[in-house]
Motif scaffolding. Structure first.
Motif, PDB file in Angstrom:
ATOM      1  N   PRO A   1      21.747  45.498  52.963  1.00 27.73           N
ATOM      2  CA  PRO A   1      21.381  44.665  51.807  1.00 27.73           C
ATOM      3  C   PRO A   1      22.476  43.647  51.480  1.00 27.73           C
ATOM      4  O   PRO A   1      23.649  43.858  51.796  1.00 27.73           O
ATOM      5  CB  PRO A   1      21.227  45.672  50.667  1.00 27.73           C
ATOM      6  CG  PRO A   1      20.988  46.981  51.323  1.00 27.73           C
ATOM      7  CD  PRO A   1      21.702  46.925  52.636  1.00 27.73           C
TER       8      PRO A   1
ATOM      9  N   MET B   1      24.234  42.929  49.048  1.00 23.33           N
ATOM     10  CA  MET B   1      25.422  43.237  48.256  1.00 23.33           C
ATOM     11  C   MET B   1      26.387  44.197  48.937  1.00 23.33           C
ATOM     12  O   MET B   1      27.365  44.639  48.351  1.00 23.33           O
ATOM     13  CB  MET B   1      25.002  43.779  46.901  1.00 23.33           C
ATOM     14  CG  MET B   1      25.190  42.721  45.839  1.00 23.33           C
ATOM     15  SD  MET B   1      24.147  42.989  44.446  1.00 23.33           S
ATOM     16  CE  MET B   1      22.800  41.936  44.831  1.00 23.33           C
TER      17      MET B   1
ATOM     18  N   ARG C   1      29.353  45.306  50.850  1.00 21.52           N
ATOM     19  CA  ARG C   1      30.680  44.765  51.189  1.00 21.52           C
ATOM     20  C   ARG C   1      31.755  45.820  50.937  1.00 21.52           C
ATOM     21  O   ARG C   1      31.453  46.913  50.413  1.00 21.52           O
ATOM     22  CB  ARG C   1      30.971  43.502  50.384  1.00 21.52           C
ATOM     23  CG  ARG C   1      30.989  43.662  48.877  1.00 21.52           C
ATOM     24  CD  ARG C   1      31.242  42.328  48.215  1.00 21.52           C
ATOM     25  NE  ARG C   1      30.153  41.397  48.474  1.00 21.52           N
ATOM     26  CZ  ARG C   1      29.202  41.099  47.593  1.00 21.52           C
ATOM     27  NH1 ARG C   1      29.206  41.638  46.402  1.00 21.52           N
ATOM     28  NH2 ARG C   1      28.236  40.260  47.888  1.00 21.52           N
TER      29      ARG C   1
ATOM     30  N   LEU D   1      19.942  52.538  54.267  1.00 23.06           N
ATOM     31  CA  LEU D   1      21.188  52.217  53.567  1.00 23.06           C
ATOM     32  C   LEU D   1      20.867  51.553  52.230  1.00 23.06           C
ATOM     33  O   LEU D   1      20.137  50.557  52.191  1.00 23.06           O
ATOM     34  CB  LEU D   1      22.028  51.283  54.456  1.00 23.06           C
ATOM     35  CG  LEU D   1      23.230  50.564  53.838  1.00 23.06           C
ATOM     36  CD1 LEU D   1      24.278  51.552  53.379  1.00 23.06           C
ATOM     37  CD2 LEU D   1      23.836  49.594  54.823  1.00 23.06           C
ATOM     38  N   MET D   2      21.374  52.135  51.156  1.00 20.39           N
ATOM     39  CA  MET D   2      21.156  51.551  49.835  1.00 20.39           C
ATOM     40  C   MET D   2      22.506  51.209  49.218  1.00 20.39           C
ATOM     41  O   MET D   2      23.469  51.954  49.358  1.00 20.39           O
ATOM     42  CB  MET D   2      20.430  52.543  48.925  1.00 20.39           C
ATOM     43  CG  MET D   2      19.010  52.837  49.353  1.00 20.39           C
ATOM     44  SD  MET D   2      18.232  54.076  48.305  1.00 20.39           S
ATOM     45  CE  MET D   2      18.733  55.581  49.102  1.00 20.39           C
ATOM     46  N   VAL D   3      22.561  50.089  48.530  1.00 23.22           N
ATOM     47  CA  VAL D   3      23.783  49.697  47.846  1.00 23.22           C
ATOM     48  C   VAL D   3      23.664  50.129  46.387  1.00 23.22           C
ATOM     49  O   VAL D   3      22.656  49.873  45.735  1.00 23.22           O
ATOM     50  CB  VAL D   3      23.999  48.173  47.939  1.00 23.22           C
ATOM     51  CG1 VAL D   3      25.110  47.737  47.007  1.00 23.22           C
ATOM     52  CG2 VAL D   3      24.330  47.778  49.368  1.00 23.22           C
TER      53      VAL D   3
END
Lengths: 155, 238
Positions: A99, A101, A103, A125-127
């Protein structure tokens, strides 16, 4: 008259039943009935502490992306990074562009399985965004960071 | 069950009065709040202008909580005193609250997709918010199914109370459990540049809530009065 008092009794029974349910629900919640079951993700330290019980079973792992650990291969779309919680750290392998965001230092939750080789294979994968909202500092262009990291990624 | 022979109004029927004017004010204020907060605030360092969804999602959530709190208070009053007016206020607040609840979920999903990377996940906050919505959809369908007003009032009051219990659970879910959803923001976690937008929109949504519940209540009272007149006519009265 007796009909009216009967109705009153019925109503009171409802009120009492309601109060009992309210109290029971709150008691259950506060005294941890759900506390242990509703764990959305494990931290790296918790996953490692499970030992072999945590290996090769579907699980969610959550923590911060260790700064400097992100390695992205724009040919194979392999994304490798390390998730830390201040105590333990776990290597994560994922596929595809993350996603926007994603980093260094950002909170993430990955779904997948912890392999015997010590690498967590992520299928999703989730932020996790914090509750902080700040304007960027002078000259800081956070969205550019993503672009420079992942600009090569083919669709 | 035979309905009362004569329509009895515990209180006189509500009149629209100046409420349409208040509605116009609420709408204008909402537009002002949205436009000004979007223009005034800088992009967030992580999510850029996506942060603006905060000005609709968060007030929608607060408004949902408030509406269901009104349901709780008036449902308890129904169980205690059994007045029809209380029942109709609770029903109106439940209907408007369910609408804001749906709005909260939808706006949250629109924000979640670019931020989290997923539209939805079954964490405690999202799940409990959905459960809250489903309970109040159930509440509204229950009302539609029960013909007899007094039974309808009592049953839906019970469901209204049980449903409203979920409000503090939804609110606390991010503190009690680990969730993907972030904790509540507070002035210490939100830059002052964004606080204005949250505050002004909270009031805008509050005004819209008050307006909608009031007008829905007026409509509900008129519908009940018409039903009662029908019953009287059907029984060959007057």
């Amino acid at each position: 008259m007796s009909d009216a008092s009967g109705k009153m009794k019925g109503r009171r029974r409802w009120a009492v039943a309601g109060v009992v349910v309210i109290a029971a629900t709150f008691g259950w919640l506060l005294y941890g009935g759900l506390d242990k079951n509703v764990v959305f993700f494990l931290t790296p330290a918790e996953l490692l502490a499970k030992g072999t019980d945590g290996v090769e079973v579907p699980v969610r792992l959550g923590g911060q992306v260790k700064p400097g650990s992100v390695a992205w291969d724009d040919q194979t779309l392999d994304l490798n990074f390390v998730v830390v919680d201040g105590v333990g750290e776990v290597k994560v392998h994922s596929t595809g562009a993350p996603p926007q965001m994603f980093r260094d230092g950002m909170g993430v939750i990955v779904e997948g399985q912890f392999g015997r080789d010590g690498v967590f294979r992520s299928s999703s994968l989730m932020v996790k965004h914090s509750n902080e909202y700040r304007p960027p500092a002078e000259g800081q262009r956070p969205q550019e960071m993503y672009k420079t990291l992942f600009k090569e990624s083919p669709k | 069950m035979i309905p009362p022979a004569v329509p009895h109004h515990e209180t006189p029927l509500p009149v629209a009065g100046r409420w349409p004017l208040f509605g116009a004010f609420a709408l204008v204020f909402l537009i002002f709040a949205q436009v000004s907060s979007v223009l005034v605030s800088p992009p967030d360092r992580d999510m850029g202008h996506l942060q603006k969804i905060m000005y609709v999602h968060v007030p929608a959530a607060w408004t949902t909580f408030l509406a269901f709190f009104v349901v709780l208070v008036f449902s308890l009053l129904v169980l205690w005193k059994g007045r029809e007016t209380h029942d109709l206020i609770a029903a109106s607040a439940a209907e408007v609250g369910a609408m804001f609840n749906a709005l909260t979920l939808a706006l949250g999903m629109i924000w979640g997709r670019p931020t989290w990377g997923v539209w939805w996940t079954w964490d405690a906050r999202l799940t409990s918010t959905l459960v809250l919505f489903l309970i109040f959809v159930g509440y509204l369908s229950l009302r539609a199914f029960i013909e007899e007003p007094e039974r309808r009032a009592r049953w839906s009051a019970a469901v209204g109370v049980l449903g409203a219990i979920n409000v503090p659970i939804v609110y606390m879910s991010v503190k009690w459990w680990r969730t993907l959803h972030q904790l509540q923001s507070s002035p210490s976690t939100v830059d002052p540049a964004y606080v204005y937008g949250l505050r002004v929109n909270a009031f805008a949504f509050l005004f819209v809530l008050i307006y909608l519940v009031r007008r829905r209540y007026e409509a509900a009272r008129l519908a009940r009065a018409a039903e009662q007149l029908n019953d009287v006519a059907a029984l060959g009265g007057r």
